[in-house]
Design a protein around this motif. Sequence first.
Motif, PDB file in Angstrom:
ATOM      1  N   GLU A  70      -6.995  15.156  -3.759  1.00 26.04           N
ATOM      2  CA  GLU A  70      -7.584  13.869  -4.116  1.00 26.04           C
ATOM      3  C   GLU A  70      -7.761  13.745  -5.631  1.00 26.04           C
ATOM      4  O   GLU A  70      -7.575  12.674  -6.201  1.00 26.04           O
ATOM      5  CB  GLU A  70      -8.944  13.687  -3.422  1.00 26.04           C
ATOM      6  CG  GLU A  70      -8.874  13.511  -1.924  1.00 26.04           C
ATOM      7  CD  GLU A  70      -8.717  14.834  -1.192  1.00 26.04           C
ATOM      8  OE1 GLU A  70      -8.719  15.890  -1.868  1.00 26.04           O
ATOM      9  OE2 GLU A  70      -8.587  14.809   0.049  1.00 26.04           O
TER      10      GLU A  70
ATOM     11  N   MET B 295      -4.384  13.121  -7.151  1.00 24.55           N
ATOM     12  CA  MET B 295      -3.997  11.728  -6.918  1.00 24.55           C
ATOM     13  C   MET B 295      -4.754  10.799  -7.877  1.00 24.55           C
ATOM     14  O   MET B 295      -4.195   9.833  -8.405  1.00 24.55           O
ATOM     15  CB  MET B 295      -4.272  11.336  -5.470  1.00 24.55           C
ATOM     16  CG  MET B 295      -3.313  11.939  -4.467  1.00 24.55           C
ATOM     17  SD  MET B 295      -1.661  11.187  -4.540  1.00 24.55           S
ATOM     18  CE  MET B 295      -1.960   9.665  -3.622  1.00 24.55           C
TER      19      MET B 295
ATOM     20  N   GLU C 211       1.744   9.231  -6.027  1.00 23.14           N
ATOM     21  CA  GLU C 211       2.249  10.568  -5.714  1.00 23.14           C
ATOM     22  C   GLU C 211       3.315  11.012  -6.709  1.00 23.14           C
ATOM     23  O   GLU C 211       3.433  12.198  -7.015  1.00 23.14           O
ATOM     24  CB  GLU C 211       2.822  10.593  -4.299  1.00 23.14           C
ATOM     25  CG  GLU C 211       1.758  10.547  -3.222  1.00 23.14           C
ATOM     26  CD  GLU C 211       2.350  10.421  -1.823  1.00 23.14           C
ATOM     27  OE1 GLU C 211       1.629  10.703  -0.852  1.00 23.14           O
ATOM     28  OE2 GLU C 211       3.540  10.037  -1.711  1.00 23.14           O
TER      29      GLU C 211
ATOM     30  N   LYS D 191       1.000   4.121  -2.854  1.00 22.69           N
ATOM     31  CA  LYS D 191       0.834   5.547  -2.557  1.00 22.69           C
ATOM     32  C   LYS D 191       1.976   6.365  -3.151  1.00 22.69           C
ATOM     33  O   LYS D 191       1.759   7.417  -3.756  1.00 22.69           O
ATOM     34  CB  LYS D 191       0.764   5.734  -1.039  1.00 22.69           C
ATOM     35  CG  LYS D 191       0.570   7.167  -0.578  1.00 22.69           C
ATOM     36  CD  LYS D 191       0.355   7.198   0.927  1.00 22.69           C
ATOM     37  CE  LYS D 191       0.143   8.628   1.439  1.00 22.69           C
ATOM     38  NZ  LYS D 191       1.395   9.387   1.445  1.00 22.69           N
ATOM     39  N   ARG D 192       3.205   5.874  -2.992  1.00 23.51           N
ATOM     40  CA  ARG D 192       4.361   6.599  -3.509  1.00 23.51           C
ATOM     41  C   ARG D 192       4.340   6.664  -5.043  1.00 23.51           C
ATOM     42  O   ARG D 192       4.700   7.680  -5.643  1.00 23.51           O
ATOM     43  CB  ARG D 192       5.652   5.934  -3.040  1.00 23.51           C
ATOM     44  CG  ARG D 192       5.903   6.053  -1.546  1.00 23.51           C
ATOM     45  CD  ARG D 192       6.265   7.491  -1.164  1.00 23.51           C
ATOM     46  NE  ARG D 192       6.589   7.575   0.249  1.00 23.51           N
ATOM     47  CZ  ARG D 192       5.722   7.868   1.211  1.00 23.51           C
ATOM     48  NH1 ARG D 192       4.468   8.094   0.880  1.00 23.51           N
ATOM     49  NH2 ARG D 192       6.096   7.939   2.466  1.00 23.51           N
TER      50      ARG D 192
ATOM     51  N   GLY E 281       0.804  -1.207   0.000  1.00 21.05           N
ATOM     52  CA  GLY E 281       0.000   0.000   0.000  1.00 21.05           C
ATOM     53  C   GLY E 281       0.841   1.262   0.000  1.00 21.05           C
ATOM     54  O   GLY E 281       0.528   2.233  -0.709  1.00 21.05           O
ATOM     55  N   MET E 282       1.926   1.270   0.776  1.00 20.12           N
ATOM     56  CA  MET E 282       2.799   2.448   0.801  1.00 20.12           C
ATOM     57  C   MET E 282       3.504   2.608  -0.538  1.00 20.12           C
ATOM     58  O   MET E 282       3.709   3.735  -1.010  1.00 20.12           O
ATOM     59  CB  MET E 282       3.812   2.327   1.937  1.00 20.12           C
ATOM     60  CG  MET E 282       3.189   2.436   3.316  1.00 20.12           C
ATOM     61  SD  MET E 282       2.212   3.958   3.530  1.00 20.12           S
ATOM     62  CE  MET E 282       3.484   5.211   3.318  1.00 20.12           C
TER      63      MET E 282
END
Length: 424
Positions: A254, A257, A233, A229-230, A225-226
């Motif tokens: 949002e 993203m 981003e 996210k990266r 998940g991280m």
Amino acid sequence: MSLGSGIDHWGTNPGDSIDAALTAIESSVQELLATDPAYWRTGQKKDLLERLEKLQAQQAALKLRVLAVGGDIAEETGAKDASGWLRTELLVDKTVARAQIKLAVGVAKYDLVAAGLAEGVVSLDKARVIIKALDKIGTDPVASADDLVLAEKLLIDHATHLTANELRIVGNRILAEIDPERFEDAEAKALLAEEERAQQKTALRVWDNYDGTIGFDGVLPTSVGMRFKRLVEAYAQPRKQQLVDKGAPLPPWERLMGQGFSRLLETIDPAALPRHGGDATTINVVISLEELHKDLGVATLGYDETNGTTISAAEARRMACNATIIPWVLGGDSEVLDAGRGSRFFQPIQRKALRLQAKCCQAEGCDMPPEWCDAHHLDPWAAGGKTNLNDGALLCPHHHRLAHNPAYVHERLPDGPIRFTRRP
């Protein structure tokens, strides 16, 4: 507002004093609300925010004390518990009301947490974090009662200089801080078990909203998940910086993203994808020859209208420029007139050449970096356009959509830029 005048357990009659104290609080808040903070000195604003933070914790402590002993409220009103009364009388959502009762019970179990709230040194969010960590320790077969007491003291101390999220991280490792030799192995085993549970919880749900959008939600293991996210981003942040540099208004993060996620999916290398049904993972776009030539035609993602999702012909043409799709063009009797080939997509070496030549988006006045641009056919493949450098142009996602939007026309100026003009 009156809380009644019943006799309490200590033989005093607090009814009048409680009512007077609440009236004083209400009056003081009204006085502050009657003033305009725009005219306050900076020091006054800072002082108010600091003291309100403490007061909010103390107010929460008072509320939780009452809820913890609010069984008589439920009994008097016929509710199952005090949360039922909160729902019916104060219109508090069921989940919120139950969470408040659960927190009240939790605070009542831990004297130091209750004292920290009452003193205003532990916020409500931090109290939740501490109680969750302590409850977990209470079920740990390796931890003793003394470990629990020490953990509570340490977490209260950490709460004075850490945010709630930072405190949550410390709370997960607090036993290792108490006794590294005894708890590190147990922590490692717990982490492995947690990661295994995370794999079992992993899920993704995708659905059609039938309004031009696809909805999805899901759960991923923390490590994946991280990374996700990266990655998103990495696509969203440059877009934000472009707008900042231009002085343009910023959309919600949002949305940036979401656009970054869309870009991530559109730029995945198809060669790196697994085989799917015998072929490289692809999206089939089915469109009739008649619809293909319409400015406002429609196409289907899938093999037919029954099992597919309808999109505009303009979007299908845009996807054909750089997405991994097979465009199936059907004649009047649904016979296949043409099927897209790999040669229709600009090859990596061609994209690199375009980026080297163009330096940025070739739309007039746009300076989006080339790595964020799509390779676009100036002469659409549907009209016989070729995939070569002379017919190729770099366009950012915004201008690429305009290039396929029937409401706009575009032309290449003699000096190279592409000008977009709205149709009259």
